[in-house]
Scaffold this active site. Structure first.
Site, PDB file in Angstrom:
ATOM      1  N   TYR A  80      15.341  30.427   9.129  1.00 16.71           N
ATOM      2  CA  TYR A  80      14.199  31.274   9.493  1.00 16.71           C
ATOM      3  C   TYR A  80      14.118  31.472  11.008  1.00 16.71           C
ATOM      4  O   TYR A  80      14.245  30.522  11.774  1.00 16.71           O
ATOM      5  CB  TYR A  80      12.895  30.654   8.989  1.00 16.71           C
ATOM      6  N   LYS A  82       0.835  -1.204   0.000  1.00 15.48           N
ATOM      7  CA  LYS A  82       0.000   0.000   0.000  1.00 15.48           C
ATOM      8  C   LYS A  82       0.875   1.262   0.000  1.00 15.48           C
ATOM      9  O   LYS A  82       2.064   1.196   0.344  1.00 15.48           O
ATOM     10  CB  LYS A  82      -0.925  -0.024   1.212  1.00 15.48           C
TER      11      LYS A  82
HETATM   12  C1  LIG Z   1      -0.259  -2.035   6.676  1.00 14.65           C
HETATM   13  C2  LIG Z   1      -0.855  -3.283   7.170  1.00 14.65           C
HETATM   14  C3  LIG Z   1      -0.043  -4.342   7.592  1.00 14.65           C
HETATM   15  C4  LIG Z   1       1.459  -4.237   7.680  1.00 14.65           C
HETATM   16  O1  LIG Z   1       1.842  -3.497   8.813  1.00 14.65           O
HETATM   17  P1  LIG Z   1       3.395  -3.289   9.159  1.00 14.65           P
HETATM   18  O2  LIG Z   1       3.379  -2.718  10.513  1.00 14.65           O
HETATM   19  O3  LIG Z   1       3.907  -2.306   8.144  1.00 14.65           O
HETATM   20  O4  LIG Z   1       4.040  -4.604   9.029  1.00 14.65           O
HETATM   21  C5  LIG Z   1      -0.666  -5.528   7.939  1.00 14.65           C
HETATM   22  N1  LIG Z   1      -2.014  -5.653   7.900  1.00 14.65           N
HETATM   23  C6  LIG Z   1      -2.822  -4.648   7.516  1.00 14.65           C
HETATM   24  C7  LIG Z   1      -4.298  -4.844   7.495  1.00 14.65           C
HETATM   25  C8  LIG Z   1      -2.273  -3.436   7.150  1.00 14.65           C
HETATM   26  O5  LIG Z   1      -3.064  -2.433   6.770  1.00 14.65           O
END
Ligand SMILES: *Cc1c(COP(=O)(O)O)cnc(C)c1O
Length: 361
Positions: free
Chosen positions: A255, A35
């Site tokens: 800044y 993702k």
């Molecule tokens: C993003 C996600 C993971 C992976 O999580 P990590 O902490 O990056 O390993 C697993 N299951 C779901 C449903 C997720 O959305």
């Protein structure tokens, strides 16, 4: 053209991290989480490096899943919990996506839908996060409904841990037990719960499918892996020094002159700023690496530039490479200074930063 600000990616590091997942969870199938463009690493590239070595990929948005399908014609691709309607379920069917069903209403919609081909469902139980997923009563009703539906090819039961990065096992064990007992009361179904933290710290939660995300990209969210099992950075965020100047005691930098020289200092200006995705809230003292040595942020991060104190590093020159995070300095260490996590740093590097992929993979 030469870059001032770029990301370098390392396929061998990604494969090394996958091998660590495989070693930690030898009995489980692996669904690699891609993702948010593969946590900012480029979903297509990550999928190409991992193809044939994992059993599936996870995407959070229908657009991500569709894009991934173009390069991964045969892979199993799971569309994670999202807003569903008849049109999206139809796309899941024609594109052969697995789909997370996290509400009873969505299960009812799917059960009544005529589809060109049945879809594989991952039915989501709320095991304590209270974000997505059904109460056991709705979950059971959804299971019974979908189990008989011609639009459904198979059902996997899943949950998502709220506290897996906590090394104390109690909460995760309870949440895992809720999933396994609820599932068992409905018959046999493949089970999935473990994210990276659970893969590393809670072996009893591995079940049939593990879902690693951040550990593939080189961060251990539990901070507990022993040296022999260390993960490797896949992304290196780099820039260059574009100016060096001497400042005298009392001078300010950047800044509002937030940082002040309490002795004569040498300041290097680096061509990276918050418009590249380097966090603007980085405080003075946040580390970067120049010439193999640590330098510290001095002054506010600007849109295109940041300033570092290189007084203790010999010979820093215009054109020198600067590692903002990567092999020599982990994104999680930078994140700690910025009160965030590596996940956020990885996913918010902006489009204008050049992406450099190794040749051959
Ligand atoms: C993003 C996600 C993971 C992976 O999580 P990590 O902490 O990056 O390993 C697993 N299951 C779901 C449903 C997720 O959305």
């Amino acid at each position: 053209m030469h870059n001032t600000t770029w990301l370098e990616f390392d396929a061998a590091a990604l494969q090394h991290n996958l091998a660590q997942v495989r070693a930690l969870a030898p009995q489980s199938a692996i669904l690699a989480m891609l993702k948010a463009d593969g946590y900012g690493h480029g979903a297509d590239w990550v999928a190409e490096v991992l193809a044939g070595r994992v059993q599936g990929f996870g995407a959070a948005r229908i657009e991500e899943a569709i894009a991934l399908r173009r390069s991964q014609a045969d892979a199993r691709i799971l569309l994670l919990g999202t807003l569903l309607d008849a049109e999206i379920l139809h796309i899941c069917s024609t594109q052969r996506f697995d789909v997370v069903i996290h509400r009873l209403e969505d299960a009812e919609l799917l059960a009544a839908l005529p589809l060109p081909a049945p879809v594989r469902v991952w039915l989501k139980l709320n095991i304590g996060m209270n974000r997505l997923g059904m109460h056991p009563v709705d979950f059971s009703a959804a299971h019974r409904l979908l189990n008989l539906a011609p639009s459904v090819a198979s059902i996997t039961h899943m949950g998502h841990f709220s506290d897996a990065d906590n090394l104390n096992e109690n909460t995760t064990r309870e949440q895992c037990k809720l999933l396994t007992t609820t599932s068992a009361s409905l018959g046999e179904a493949p089970l999935s719960a473990a994210n990276s933290a659970a893969i590393i710290a809670h072996p009893q939660s591995h079940l049939d499918w593990v879902r690693p995300g951040i550990m593939l990209y080189g961060d251990d969210p539990t901070g507990s892996l022993p040296d022999a099992q260390k993960l490797q950075a896949v992304m290196q965020f780099k820039s260059r020094v574009i100016a060096v100047k001497e400042v005298v005691t009392g001078d300010g930098v950047g800044y509002n002159r937030r940082w002040r020289a309490n002795q004569p200092c040498r300041i290097a200006t680096v061509a990276a700023g918050y418009a590249d995705g380097y966090p603007r809230n980085a405080p003075d003292g946040t580390p970067v690496v120049v010439r193999g040595q640590r330098a510290r942020l001095a002054g506010r991060v600007s849109m295109d530039l940041l300033t570092i104190d290189v007084s203790d590093i010999d010979g820093v020159r215009v054109g020198d490479e600067v590692e903002l995070w990567g092999n020599q300095l982990s994104a999680s260490e930078v994140a700690e200074h910025c009160e965030t996590i590596s996940y956020e740093l990885f996913t918010r590097v902006t489009r204008r930063v050049a992406r450099c992929y190794p040749k051959g993979l």
